[in-house]
Design a protein around this motif. Structure first.
Motif, PDB file in Angstrom:
ATOM      1  N   LEU A  72       0.868  -1.177   0.000  1.00 11.95           N
ATOM      2  CA  LEU A  72       0.000   0.000   0.000  1.00 11.95           C
ATOM      3  C   LEU A  72       0.901   1.222   0.000  1.00 11.95           C
ATOM      4  O   LEU A  72       1.699   1.420   0.919  1.00 11.95           O
ATOM      5  CB  LEU A  72      -0.909  -0.002   1.226  1.00 11.95           C
ATOM      6  CG  LEU A  72      -1.926   1.138   1.300  1.00 11.95           C
ATOM      7  CD1 LEU A  72      -2.955   1.018   0.179  1.00 11.95           C
ATOM      8  CD2 LEU A  72      -2.617   1.148   2.660  1.00 11.95           C
ATOM      9  N   PHE A  87       0.305  -4.606   9.853  1.00  8.59           N
ATOM     10  CA  PHE A  87      -0.222  -4.819   8.500  1.00  8.59           C
ATOM     11  C   PHE A  87       0.170  -6.208   7.986  1.00  8.59           C
ATOM     12  O   PHE A  87      -0.673  -6.996   7.545  1.00  8.59           O
ATOM     13  CB  PHE A  87       0.303  -3.733   7.557  1.00  8.59           C
ATOM     14  CG  PHE A  87      -0.147  -3.891   6.131  1.00  8.59           C
ATOM     15  CD1 PHE A  87      -1.433  -3.524   5.753  1.00  8.59           C
ATOM     16  CD2 PHE A  87       0.705  -4.395   5.160  1.00  8.59           C
ATOM     17  CE1 PHE A  87      -1.854  -3.657   4.431  1.00  8.59           C
ATOM     18  CE2 PHE A  87       0.303  -4.536   3.849  1.00  8.59           C
ATOM     19  CZ  PHE A  87      -0.991  -4.168   3.484  1.00  8.59           C
ATOM     20  N   ASP A 133      -8.760  -6.199   3.754  1.00  9.84           N
ATOM     21  CA  ASP A 133      -9.734  -5.371   4.479  1.00  9.84           C
ATOM     22  C   ASP A 133      -9.518  -5.472   5.990  1.00  9.84           C
ATOM     23  O   ASP A 133      -9.549  -4.464   6.707  1.00  9.84           O
ATOM     24  CB  ASP A 133     -11.161  -5.816   4.136  1.00  9.84           C
ATOM     25  CG  ASP A 133     -11.532  -5.501   2.692  1.00  9.84           C
ATOM     26  OD1 ASP A 133     -10.847  -4.661   2.073  1.00  9.84           O
ATOM     27  OD2 ASP A 133     -12.506  -6.111   2.189  1.00  9.84           O
ATOM     28  N   LEU A 168      -6.248  -3.611   7.104  1.00 10.60           N
ATOM     29  CA  LEU A 168      -6.410  -2.159   7.157  1.00 10.60           C
ATOM     30  C   LEU A 168      -7.304  -1.748   8.318  1.00 10.60           C
ATOM     31  O   LEU A 168      -7.053  -0.730   8.986  1.00 10.60           O
ATOM     32  CB  LEU A 168      -6.992  -1.645   5.834  1.00 10.60           C
ATOM     33  CG  LEU A 168      -6.099  -1.850   4.606  1.00 10.60           C
ATOM     34  CD1 LEU A 168      -6.792  -1.339   3.350  1.00 10.60           C
ATOM     35  CD2 LEU A 168      -4.757  -1.154   4.791  1.00 10.60           C
ATOM     36  N   LEU A 227      -5.352  -1.933  11.763  1.00  8.42           N
ATOM     37  CA  LEU A 227      -4.109  -1.185  11.944  1.00  8.42           C
ATOM     38  C   LEU A 227      -4.197  -0.308  13.190  1.00  8.42           C
ATOM     39  O   LEU A 227      -5.204   0.374  13.409  1.00  8.42           O
ATOM     40  CB  LEU A 227      -3.837  -0.294  10.731  1.00  8.42           C
ATOM     41  CG  LEU A 227      -3.167  -0.921   9.507  1.00  8.42           C
ATOM     42  CD1 LEU A 227      -2.981   0.130   8.427  1.00  8.42           C
ATOM     43  CD2 LEU A 227      -1.823  -1.525   9.876  1.00  8.42           C
ATOM     44  N   PHE A 283      -8.490   6.981   6.588  1.00  8.51           N
ATOM     45  CA  PHE A 283      -7.260   6.218   6.758  1.00  8.51           C
ATOM     46  C   PHE A 283      -6.224   7.128   7.405  1.00  8.51           C
ATOM     47  O   PHE A 283      -6.403   8.338   7.529  1.00  8.51           O
ATOM     48  CB  PHE A 283      -6.755   5.685   5.411  1.00  8.51           C
ATOM     49  CG  PHE A 283      -5.731   4.598   5.532  1.00  8.51           C
ATOM     50  CD1 PHE A 283      -5.998   3.441   6.262  1.00  8.51           C
ATOM     51  CD2 PHE A 283      -4.480   4.718   4.943  1.00  8.51           C
ATOM     52  CE1 PHE A 283      -5.056   2.440   6.385  1.00  8.51           C
ATOM     53  CE2 PHE A 283      -3.537   3.723   5.048  1.00  8.51           C
ATOM     54  CZ  PHE A 283      -3.820   2.575   5.780  1.00  8.51           C
ATOM     55  N   ALA A 291      -8.783  -1.523  -2.371  1.00  4.10           N
ATOM     56  CA  ALA A 291      -8.720  -0.977  -1.023  1.00  4.10           C
ATOM     57  C   ALA A 291      -8.602   0.534  -1.106  1.00  4.10           C
ATOM     58  O   ALA A 291      -7.871   1.068  -1.964  1.00  4.10           O
ATOM     59  CB  ALA A 291      -7.533  -1.547  -0.257  1.00  4.10           C
TER      60      ALA A 291
END
Length: 711
Positions: free
Chosen positions: A10, A27, A145, A148, A151, A175, A195
């Motif tokens: 990411l 992650f 999913d 994220l 996190l 985010f 995402a």
């Protein structure tokens, strides 16, 4: 089933540096666990996390394109409900099977697949069905999913993303930082997951200024780190980047020579690792006249404000050189070096200004101002707190060193908080106490007072050193006791992982000073000294605070390697003088190694239980004329013979000798319980035997409660 390695990245805007390491590990960890839970990882699969200022990534080995199918057995209903009298499926059963997706058109086929388990009324029908394994696309989407969502984001941002549909508009994305790219490769194949409004591909971005290519194309999952390094000028691995920075720091320090070394600070190294993608360590300098300022001030401003690594000489003194971790590698670094030197100069000038200004006023002249500084709305001002600490410190010092030490402790305690009103501590709160020590020396107060002011916060953390002199010990003990009594007295107790006033640390500090300095101070007496100084501001918390301190002590001892049984045996007696605890523990450990120990511990437990059940108060008194059985006379004689030796060892503080002397009681104790009935019909005999057991119990449990050693 063949497997390939998987790469997921990411790409985002700059992530919070203090959280980057934890974000990268979380992650990769969640992604891997979710893939594993869905059966998408093969045997021996491992995950490698990557984290740089602008990316979170994970490389997972041995990932399947599809998880194996699974056979699932499901309980349907009792046989009496699912089958009719003719043995055929009932409508209820057929409806249930249809809901599960089974073909119910052929009743014979349905009956052939049904299973019956249990007996009688408990007999039930079961149905085996095959659940298709997850595909990598679906499984990775779920794993991504979840990764994220879980996190540990310190603070979420909200930003707008243009929708990709026929109707124009914007959607909100939440985010830690705006995301700009997503890579998902299974071997060489792109996995089309989504995402944060992004669809996965095989391209990412390298270094902002020094990447050889843009975008950077990742041809294969296994080529990720090498491609980023070669084409993107980025070291993607947090651990590899950290090691490279540490290597360069050591190398540049060696180039400076003179035994110089960079200051050791793991937290700073982690933070700098999270700030750069291509580290380049450079040597910078500042004017030598700034070294007139206490080195703690200069070190703190360079570390906290600029993320520099100060250089220390072979004696640990600060030099006028420091190391900068740059994110670029120009052919001529002079501009980078000059820029960092210009940036740090005003910071150091501010520190010098604060130091010079602060020394224009004495610490004593600042004490009055503490009355205007609020400490706690229920406990008054810092001025009131200083008076309480001073009173407690005087009492402790009087016990340890008489009037002379009491006068010094009183003076140090009155001045200990004065540096809270200085400009330097106002700018750098971490320097409280340290600056007070410097200003005390400038005021000509002597080294003992200066060290006491500097040390009165110690120990500040686990493993920290203790105050260096008796004055500092008195003030540090008083300061921590004042905090503990005050907060417990108004009901501000630690709860779970919340301890805003660091009461656990204060309690451990008290424990460490009493034990490691072998102070002849009783804990109840210390609390009795501290509680009255609060007047009617608090409710006496001595009982709860005593439990709290012993709990901290027990945890600390177990961390040091003592067994739970050993710790429980010693602390069950609540020894008032904590400095005796290590000797008691050593004695218990030596006693437990004796062959007589198990039997004596078990007998001691039995004696304790008998005395607990006895009616009334049993006194350790024995009438010789009522010792009618040979075994009870033998036990009494053995106690009488051993007591002088055991008592002498106890008086001398030889706790090991005390318990070793009692080991000879094994044979008479065993004989007593084999041959004597304690609960005799004659009340006088029973009372005398209970008195004999009470005498035995008192003799055996002066050092520790030996019953806690019983299995």
């Amino acid at each position: 089933m063949t497997t390939k390695n998987l790469l997921v990245e990411l790409f985002v805007e700059e992530l919070p540096p203090k959280a980057l390491k934890k974000l990268g590990e979380a992650f990769a960890g969640v992604l891997f666990e979710q893939l594993k839970a869905q059966g998408l990882t093969g045997e021996g699969a491992v995950v490698t996390p990557f984290a740089s200022p602008r990316r979170l990534a994970a490389h997972v080995t041995a990932v399947r394109s599809k998880a194996p199918d699974q056979t699932v057995q499901q309980k349907l209903m009792p046989v009496s409900v699912g089958l009719g009298a003719d043995g055929q499926p009932t409508p209820a059963l057929l409806k249930k099977l249809a809901a599960l997706g089974a073909d119910v058109s052929d009743a014979a086929a349905v009956l052939g697949r049904l299973k019956r388990q249990g007996e009688g009324k408990a007999e039930a029908l079961y149905w085996d069905s095959v659940v298709p394994g997850a595909t990598l696309v679906a499984g990775l989407q779920k794993a991504l999913d979840d990764a994220l969502r879980q996190l540990p984001i310190p603070k979420v941002m909200t930003y707008q993303l243009e929708t990709d549909c026929e109707l124009p508009g914007w959607s909100s994305v939440h985010f830690v930082r705006p995301a700009h790219g997503l890579v998902a490769l299974h071997g060489e194949t792109v996995v089309p997951v989504k995402a944060l409004g992004l669809t996965a591909g095989n391209t990412t971005q390298g270094h902002r200024f020094e990447a050889a290519k843009s975008p950077v194309v990742i041809a294969h999952a296994d080529a990720y780190a090498a491609t980023l390094r070669d084409d993107g000028a980025v070291i993607a691995s947090f651990a590899e980047r950290r090691a490279e920075i540490a290597r360069q720091l050591a190398a540049r320090a060696a180039e400076v020579g003179g035994g110089c070394r960079p200051i050791e600070d793991d937290a700073l190294l982690d933070e700098v690792t999270a700030l750069v993608e291509r580290p380049n360590v450079l040597v910078c300098r500042f004017e030598p006249e700034f070294l007139e300022v206490p080195q703690e001030c200069l070190i703190l401003t360079m570390k906290a404000n600029q993320k520099y690594f100060p250089l220390l000489d072979a004696q640990g003194k600060l030099t006028n050189q420091f190391l900068v971790v740059s994110n670029i590698r120009p052919d001529d670094p002079s501009a980078v070096i000059g820029g960092n030197e210009r940036v740090v100069r005003p910071r150091l000038a501010d520190a010098k200004f604060f130091f010079d200004q602060d020394r224009k006023k004495t610490l004593e002249s600042r004490v009055e101002g503490l009355a205007k500084v609020v400490y706690h709305n229920k406990l008054g001002s810092q001025g009131e707190r200083v008076e309480r600490v001073s009173a407690i410190a005087r009492g402790i010092a009087q016990q340890l060193g008489g009037d002379a030490l009491a006068r010094q402790a009183d003076q140090a305690a009155l001045l200990a908080k004065a540096d809270l009103l200085t400009d330097m501590v106002g700018e750098f709160p971490e320097l409280q106490g340290i600056m007070g020590g410097y200003y005390a020396r400038h005021d000509g107060l002597g080294n003992d007072i200066a060290e006491a002011i500097e040390d009165h916060y110690k120990p500040r953390f686990a493993g920290d050193e203790l105050p260096r002199n008796p004055v500092g010990l008195c003030v540090a003990l008083a300061d921590k006791l004042e905090t503990l009594v005050g907060m417990f007295g108004i009901g501000n107790l630690p709860s779970g992982d919340k301890d805003p006033y660091a009461l656990r640390r204060h309690a451990l500090g008290v424990v460490r000073m009493l034990i490691e300095k072998d102070l002849p101070l009783d804990l109840p007496a210390l609390l009795a000294l501290a509680v009255p100084v609060f007047g009617d501001k608090v409710t006496d918390p001595s009982a709860a605070l005593t439990d709290f301190i012993y709990d901290r002590l027990a945890g600390s001892l177990r961390d040091q390697g003592y067994s739970a049984q050993e710790v429980d045996a010693v602390l069950a007696l609540r020894p008032q003088r904590l400095s005796e605890v290590p000797r008691r523990l050593a004695a218990v450990r030596a006693f437990a190694a004796l062959p007589e120990a198990p039997a004596l511990a078990a007998a001691n437990k039995r004696v304790g239980n008998i005395l607990k059940k006895a009616e009334g108060d049993v006194r350790p008194q024995v009438a010789l004329e009522r010792l009618v059985e040979p075994a009870e006379r033998a036990l009494h004689d053995a106690l009488a013979q051993l007591s002088p030796q055991a008592d002498a060892a106890w008086t001398a503080g030889d706790y090991t000798g005390n318990l070793r002397a009692l080991a000879a009681l094994k044979a008479p104790v065993d004989a007593f319980f084999d041959q004597v009935m304690v609960n005799a019909d004659d009340p006088a005999l029973k009372a005398n035997r209970l008195g004999l057991l009470a005498t035995l119990h008192r003799a055996m449990n002066r050092v520790a409660d030996l019953s806690r050693l019983a299995a």
